[in-house]
Design an enzyme around this catalytic site. Structure first.
Site, PDB file in Angstrom:
ATOM      1  N   ARG A 139      23.402 -14.969  18.546  1.00 45.23           N
ATOM      2  CA  ARG A 139      22.197 -14.423  19.190  1.00 45.23           C
ATOM      3  C   ARG A 139      22.591 -13.440  20.289  1.00 45.23           C
ATOM      4  NH1 ARG A 139      20.320 -17.089  23.216  1.00 45.23           N
ATOM      5  NH2 ARG A 139      20.377 -19.132  22.220  1.00 45.23           N
TER       6      ARG A 139
ATOM      7  N   TYR B 272       0.369   3.019  16.486  1.00 41.72           N
ATOM      8  CA  TYR B 272       0.460   2.044  15.395  1.00 41.72           C
ATOM      9  C   TYR B 272      -0.467   0.852  15.671  1.00 41.72           C
ATOM     10  CZ  TYR B 272       2.699  -1.399  12.343  1.00 41.72           C
ATOM     11  OH  TYR B 272       2.947  -2.350  11.407  1.00 41.72           O
TER      12      TYR B 272
ATOM     13  N   ASP C  27       7.905   5.605  20.593  1.00 36.07           N
ATOM     14  CA  ASP C  27       8.075   5.066  19.245  1.00 36.07           C
ATOM     15  C   ASP C  27       8.424   6.260  18.351  1.00 36.07           C
ATOM     16  OD1 ASP C  27       7.660   4.226  16.612  1.00 36.07           O
ATOM     17  OD2 ASP C  27       6.020   2.880  17.144  1.00 36.07           O
TER      18      ASP C  27
ATOM     19  N   LYS D   7      11.280   1.207   8.381  1.00 37.41           N
ATOM     20  CA  LYS D   7      10.783   2.418   7.748  1.00 37.41           C
ATOM     21  C   LYS D   7      11.948   3.341   7.374  1.00 37.41           C
ATOM     22  CE  LYS D   7       7.097   0.221   8.894  1.00 37.41           C
ATOM     23  NZ  LYS D   7       6.333   0.473  10.103  1.00 37.41           N
TER      24      LYS D   7
END
Ligand SMILES: *Cc1c(COP(=O)(O)O)cnc(C)c1O
Length: 393
Positions: free
Chosen positions: A54, A106, A178, A203
């Site tokens: 992690r 978004y 973004d 994406k």
């Protein structure tokens, strides 16, 4: 990998070689995927480069180096999704702080800001990004962050980023961009002064509809440390296997986005002269309100997203998006296969109806994510679906 050679190499070379050197043990040209969750330490209380997955993993680190290099950042962090990345950035804010965001963001970011950040005591104001005075008007003494998209969604607006960044910085705001739609191939917001770049790696970076991922990239080492602390404390890291897929996708990013953008321009021109189409929003068309700015800010191509509006009601629109064969009816975007969707009922369904209409997302809008198929086949597919709309009109 010396820093000097990094800086000298061009984008495509860095996409292939930064963070990816042959495995010293076996000579394997592709480094192995490190699946271990824990790493042997040199002694009690002594720490090596990696200790627990992690907190850090070699496969994730390699992909982070590649993306940081492509965006021109000092470092990057990879997350289990784009929303986890955006959420991490918003956790820089404290209860009582104020966030200002672009109106056509978004849908998932809209939901995060209004329904999750709100609960944590962070207020959000949405503003129209056509007018910088809107920012001055929305400012409060508690305003801490401005969040925008390099290419807006779904109207494909291209905001004047350098200007927004300058005004936001003058008022002491952090600026997060973004950059999912533009990708670092076409725009690098950190070079324009932004503090944080966010990606849905799901994406274009991944590019093959097979890897859910998110990223933050920053210029400032202190900010990287703050974000790393939050990421490690909250835990939404990218898995080793997905880190590998993301790194592999990024190697062909520049080729893909440029080829897909070429096809998108051809399709946008086809749509613009089609009698069933009321308007086409594509930054590469001279008719787009932000075309001149897009030419200036985007590097040689206009992206592979197209939004258009048909003459027809919500049912006709729904029938068209079901009638295409190559354009598959699905949310998401940015991959090699072309997709089609109706923002009002799909990607932006989490907006409330009034906010959706205020943002200009009408029922007749159709959004295309143009893939890597042959342009002629894609145009023929849209043509047969639009004939239906003409018959119904
Ligand atoms: C998909 C998307 C996101 C969210 O990313 P996930 O990987 O789906 O969590 C954020 N911003 C934009 C512009 C997107 O297209």
């Amino acid at each position: 990998m010396t820093e000097q050679s990094n800086a000298r190499w061009h984008f495509r070379t860095r996409a292939i070689h930064v963070g990816s050197s042959a495995d010293p043990q076996t000579g394997a040209v592709v480094p192995p995927i490190h699946v271990a969750t824990t790493f042997v330490q040199p002694g009690a209380g002594q720490w090596g480069e990696f200790d627990y997955s992690r907190s850090g993993n070699p496969t994730r680190t390699a992909a982070q180096e590649a993306l940081a290099s492509l965006e021109g950042g000092c470092g990057s962090l990879l997350f289990s999704s784009g929303m986890a990345a955006t959420h991490c950035a918003t956790m820089l804010l404290n209860a009582g702080d104020h966030l200002i965001a672009g109106r056509d963001i978004y849908g998932g970011s809209y939901r995060l800001f209004h329904q999750i950040c709100h609960r944590a005591g962070v207020a959000t104001t949405l503003i129209d990004l056509t007018d910088v005075e809107q920012l001055e008007r929305a400012l409060r003494p508690t305003s801490k962050m401005l969040w925008l998209e390099s290419i807006g969604n779904p109207l494909l607006s291209v905001p004047d980023l350098p200007r927004w960044i300058e005004v936001a910085h003058r008022h002491g705001l952090l600026v997060g961009v973004d950059n999912t739609f533009a990708t670092p191939s076409l725009m690098r917001p950190l070079e324009l002064g932004a503090d944080i770049v966010m990606h849905s790696g799901t994406k274009y970076l991944g590019g093959h509809s097979d890897c859910l991922a998110g990223a933050l990239v920053v210029r400032d080492a202190d900010l990287l440390q703050q974000l790393y602390f939050i990421q490690n404390a909250t835990g939404a890291v990218l898995s080793p296997f997905d880190s590998f897929l993301l790194a592999r996708g990024m190697k062909t990013l520049d080729l893909r986005i440029r080829a897909q953008s070429d096809t998108a321009l051809q399709i946008a021109m086809f749509l613009e002269q089609h009698p069933a189409v009321a308007r086409v929003l594509y930054p590469g068309l001279p008719s787009h309100p932000d075309h001149e700015r897009a030419k200036e800010l985007l590097d040689g191509a206009y992206g592979a997203m197209i939004t258009f509006e048909i003459h027809g009601d919500v049912e006709t629109t729904a029938r068209i998006v079901k009638t295409t064969r190559l354009f598959q009816l699905a949310v998401s975007l940015g991959a090699v296969e072309s997709l089609i969707e109706q923002p009002a009922t799909m990607s932006h369904a989490s907006y409330d109806a009034a906010a959706r209409h205020e943002a200009g997302i009408s029922d007749g809008l159709i959004r295309l994510s143009v893939g890597l198929e042959d342009p002629q086949d894609l145009i023929a597919d849209l043509d047969q679906a639009l004939q239906l709309a003409s018959q119904l009109a």
